[in-house]
Design a protein around this motif. Structure first.
Motif, PDB file in Angstrom:
ATOM      1  N   LEU A  70      43.649  46.788  43.346  1.00 21.99           N
ATOM      2  CA  LEU A  70      43.148  47.082  42.003  1.00 21.99           C
ATOM      3  C   LEU A  70      41.866  46.335  41.686  1.00 21.99           C
ATOM      4  N   GLY A  71      41.606  45.254  42.404  1.00 21.33           N
ATOM      5  CA  GLY A  71      40.412  44.484  42.073  1.00 21.33           C
ATOM      6  C   GLY A  71      40.001  43.525  43.159  1.00 21.33           C
ATOM      7  N   LEU A  72      38.737  43.162  43.140  1.00 19.21           N
ATOM      8  CA  LEU A  72      38.178  42.083  43.955  1.00 19.21           C
ATOM      9  C   LEU A  72      37.674  41.021  42.986  1.00 19.21           C
ATOM     10  N   ARG A  73      38.111  39.791  43.187  1.00 18.34           N
ATOM     11  CA  ARG A  73      37.751  38.707  42.277  1.00 18.34           C
ATOM     12  C   ARG A  73      37.068  37.583  43.045  1.00 18.34           C
ATOM     13  N   GLY A  74      36.067  36.993  42.396  1.00 15.65           N
ATOM     14  CA  GLY A  74      35.297  35.948  43.050  1.00 15.65           C
ATOM     15  C   GLY A  74      35.159  34.712  42.199  1.00 15.65           C
ATOM     16  N   PRO A  75      34.164  33.868  42.509  1.00 14.10           N
ATOM     17  CA  PRO A  75      33.993  32.594  41.812  1.00 14.10           C
ATOM     18  C   PRO A  75      33.933  32.744  40.292  1.00 14.10           C
ATOM     19  N   GLY A  76      34.698  31.889  39.615  1.00 12.81           N
ATOM     20  CA  GLY A  76      34.737  31.899  38.158  1.00 12.81           C
ATOM     21  C   GLY A  76      35.818  32.766  37.563  1.00 12.81           C
ATOM     22  N   GLU A  77      36.472  33.588  38.391  1.00 18.03           N
ATOM     23  CA  GLU A  77      37.488  34.513  37.864  1.00 18.03           C
ATOM     24  C   GLU A  77      38.799  33.786  37.585  1.00 18.03           C
ATOM     25  N   LEU A  78      39.457  34.193  36.492  1.00 17.32           N
ATOM     26  CA  LEU A  78      40.773  33.696  36.114  1.00 17.32           C
ATOM     27  C   LEU A  78      41.833  34.630  36.666  1.00 17.32           C
ATOM     28  N   LEU A  79      42.865  34.063  37.287  1.00 18.57           N
ATOM     29  CA  LEU A  79      43.932  34.852  37.892  1.00 18.57           C
ATOM     30  C   LEU A  79      45.289  34.350  37.428  1.00 18.57           C
ATOM     31  N   GLY A  80      46.230  35.276  37.259  1.00 17.03           N
ATOM     32  CA  GLY A  80      47.602  34.890  36.941  1.00 17.03           C
ATOM     33  C   GLY A  80      47.891  34.657  35.477  1.00 17.03           C
ATOM     34  N   GLU A  81      46.954  35.064  34.603  1.00 19.22           N
ATOM     35  CA  GLU A  81      47.111  34.732  33.180  1.00 19.22           C
ATOM     36  C   GLU A  81      48.277  35.478  32.527  1.00 19.22           C
TER      37      GLU A  81
END
Length: 242
Positions: A70-81
């Protein structure tokens, strides 16, 4: 469809003081390539802020072992909120594409920080809304677009074709690399909800038409304009697919 998202990464949207405060809540952790940072179904509640590296966000599909990225996440991204804000299990798996570093913050500490910083809480809500909307669009595309259209759209997005300066793991270091996507065929398949065999078949067609050239974990875009037209369904090339 869109894996990268258009919103600023969470940490980039914070003021310097807010960023310093939230990062001080956690501890750094390194993850090896292919490691799971978060796992769908788990009942943990911590959050992560990516410091270095890139990760995929994926969910299980009705086809058993098949996953949809569903997504590609990189530096600065918040995950698991989401798991930090409600008592439900994790809704997705986050996997490192390569060596990755992240700041790990407990759910309790993160919730207290949001209660004390309403502006940051608003940023989290906007991020959740944008990601849920993007996930809905990805699922809708599975029912309405062909594999070739989905693949063409994904390659166009990841190579930055027609998007100006791309914001993602494949953003070019120099203009000469702007038409290269570095994903294996099984990863491309997972990013569009298709089988590896279907993606290989579509890539053969694109190679035959000299729209792309492929190598080991690399797809080079030779004709970005035609690729974009294919994604929009404005050519009959897909009709040649057996």
């Amino acid at each position: 469809m869109g894996l990268l998202g258009n919103e600023l990464a969470f940490a980039q949207a914070l003021t310097a003081q807010e960023r310093e405060g939230v990062m001080a809540l956690g501890n750094p952790r390194r993850f090896a390539a292919d490691a799971h940072l978060l796992t769908e179904g788990d009942r943990t509640s911590h959050v992560l802020i990516v410091v270095k590296g890139w990760v995929t966000v994926s969910v299980a599909t009705d086809r058993g072992a098949t996953r949809l990225i569903l997504g590609l996440r990189g530096p600065g991204e918040l995950l698991g909120e989401m798991a930090a804000l409600d008592p439900h299990p994790r809704s997705a798996t986050v996997r490192a594409l390569g060596p990755t570093e992240a700041q790990v913050i407990t759910g309790d500490a993160f919730r207290r920080f949001l209660a004390q910083h309403p502006r940051v809480s608003g940023l989290v809500i906007r991020q959740l809304t944008a990601r849920l909307r993007s996930a809905d669009q990805e699922r809708s595309a599975l029912a309405s677009l062909t594999v070739l259209q989905r693949l063409a759209g994904r390659l166009s997005e990841l190579s930055g074709s027609g998007q100006g300066t791309p914001r993602g793991p494949y953003a070019p270091a120099a203009p000469s690399s702007s038409s290269v996507v570095q994903l294996a065929q099984d990863e491309l398949a997972a990013s569009i909800g298709a089988t590896r065999e279907a993606v290989a078949k579509s890539l053969r067609l694109l190679r035959t038409q000299r729209i792309v050239r492929t190598g080991n974990r690399v797809v080079e875009i030779l004709d970005p304009e035609l690729l974009a037209l294919l994604a929009d369904g404005h050519t009959d090339t897909e009709g040649q697919q057996a």
